[in-house]
Design an enzyme around this catalytic site. Structure first.
Site, mmCIF file in Angstrom:
data_model
loop_
_atom_site.group_PDB
_atom_site.id
_atom_site.type_symbol
_atom_site.label_atom_id
_atom_site.label_comp_id
_atom_site.label_asym_id
_atom_site.label_seq_id
_atom_site.Cartn_x
_atom_site.Cartn_y
_atom_site.Cartn_z
ATOM 1 N N SER A 167 53.838 15.291 -9.760
ATOM 2 C CA SER A 167 55.069 15.595 -9.804
ATOM 3 C C SER A 167 55.749 14.903 -11.209
ATOM 4 C CB SER A 167 56.189 14.825 -8.645
ATOM 5 O OG SER A 167 57.453 15.180 -8.634
ATOM 6 N N ASP A 209 56.320 24.230 -2.084
ATOM 7 C CA ASP A 209 56.752 22.957 -2.699
ATOM 8 C C ASP A 209 58.023 23.290 -3.547
ATOM 9 O OD1 ASP A 209 56.579 20.868 -4.691
ATOM 10 O OD2 ASP A 209 54.224 21.265 -4.917
ATOM 11 N N HIS A 233 55.474 19.382 -0.953
ATOM 12 C CA HIS A 233 55.414 18.351 -2.189
ATOM 13 C C HIS A 233 54.433 17.472 -1.992
ATOM 14 C CE1 HIS A 233 56.685 17.564 -6.424
ATOM 15 N NE2 HIS A 233 57.005 16.462 -5.918
#
Length: 296
Positions: free
Chosen positions: A107, A245, A273
């Site tokens: 991320s 995601d 995610h």
């Protein structure tokens, strides 16, 4: 595959006068250095998902980025920049004497990993870009698409609250919660390390760099774009993205197309995610195969 393991070592490292805490698992000859997401999250959720790789012969290192977890938490907003975090990562690597590392960024940690790899190419043996992007304006357009699936009336409601700055309003938060369960973690109960990180979230770095939530980017990274620079990354690259995601497969494809030939993509089915928690069988074998291929 993941399970919580006590670190073998805990280090306190001074970074420009601030204390940063790092955790080391295993004694393998090659190091997997993990850069977690956020910004502002303690590293628990990513650390606990990858410490198990010590059982596969790797030294695994994670650290609480400045402002998070057990590290110091200054309040100077000028500290919350990607360039400062790149320098922090290099300070940690050198302080621990790690040498070149397999760098895994998840991320926001992926944005950090990209800038780190571009700044310190000789320090990166391989690069794992997990659930991340290299083009923030493109991500914003993808998030608009995901938000659109809630319906025109809900989108209009969200935009009205965003214009007014009323991000804490219950109806706005209800829409964000639904998006989180669709695109951040699709498990009915979120794993303990995820909840631990989320419950200790420092919103200072997050709001300064990103914005008020996962689906609105208005911080100092809103215009960040490294697509024109990705061709300069010569280390082998594995891109990981969840099928659902929030940082979408289209974002992963955009990175792959900008990288030198040879970059590979693992789209983890039935995951969003947090694929290492949502679908371990789809996440770990390709990761281990990649690490085996690129290890000396």
């Amino acid at each position: 595959m993941w399970h919580e393991i006590a670190p073998d070592e805990r280090h306190e490292i001074l970074v420009d006068g601030h204390r940063v805490v790092a955790y080391v698992f295993g004694e393998g000859p090659e190091t997997l250095l993990c850069l977690n997401g956020g910004p502002g999250l303690p590293c628990d959720y990513l650390r606990e998902a990858h410490s198990c790789l010590k059982d596969h012969g790797f030294k695994v290192v994670a650290f609480d980025q400045l402002g998070t977890g057990a590290s110091d938490r200054p309040t100077d907003r000028a500290l919350w920049t990607i360039d400062r975090y790149v320098a922090e990562t290099e300070t940690v690597r050198q302080a621990l004497g790690l040498g070149p590392v397999h760098l895994l960024g998840h991320s926001w940690g992926g944005w950090l990993a990209i800038d780190y790899a571009l700044t310190h190419p000789d320090a990166v043996t391989s690069l794992i870009l997990a659930d991340t992007v290299a083009d923030m304006p493109h991500l914003v357009s993808e998030l608009e698409r995901l938000r659109g699936a809630l319906g025109a009336e809900t989108v209009a409601m969200m935009q009205a609250h965003e214009a007014a700055g009323t991000f804490s309003h219950p109806e706005y938060q209800a829409a964000i919660t639904l998006l989180n369960y669709r695109h951040v973690c699709r498990l009915p109960e979120w794993p303990a390390p995820v909840n631990r990180s989320l419950s200790d979230w420092n919103m200072g770095p997050y709001e300064t760099m990103q914005g008020p939530n996962e689906f609105l980017y208005i911080g100092n990274l809103k215009d960040w774009n490294r697509i024109p620079d990705l061709h300069r990354i010569t280390a082998p690259v594995l891109i990981v993205v969840g099928e659902h995601d929030e940082l979408t497969p289209a974002c992963a494809l955009r990175m792959k197309n900008a990288l030198p030939p040879g970059a590979t993509v693992n789209v983890v089915r039935n995951a969003s995610h947090m694929p290492f928690y949502e679908n371990p069988e789809g996440y770990y074998p390709p990761l281990l195969a990649f690490l085996s291929q690129v290890s000396g």
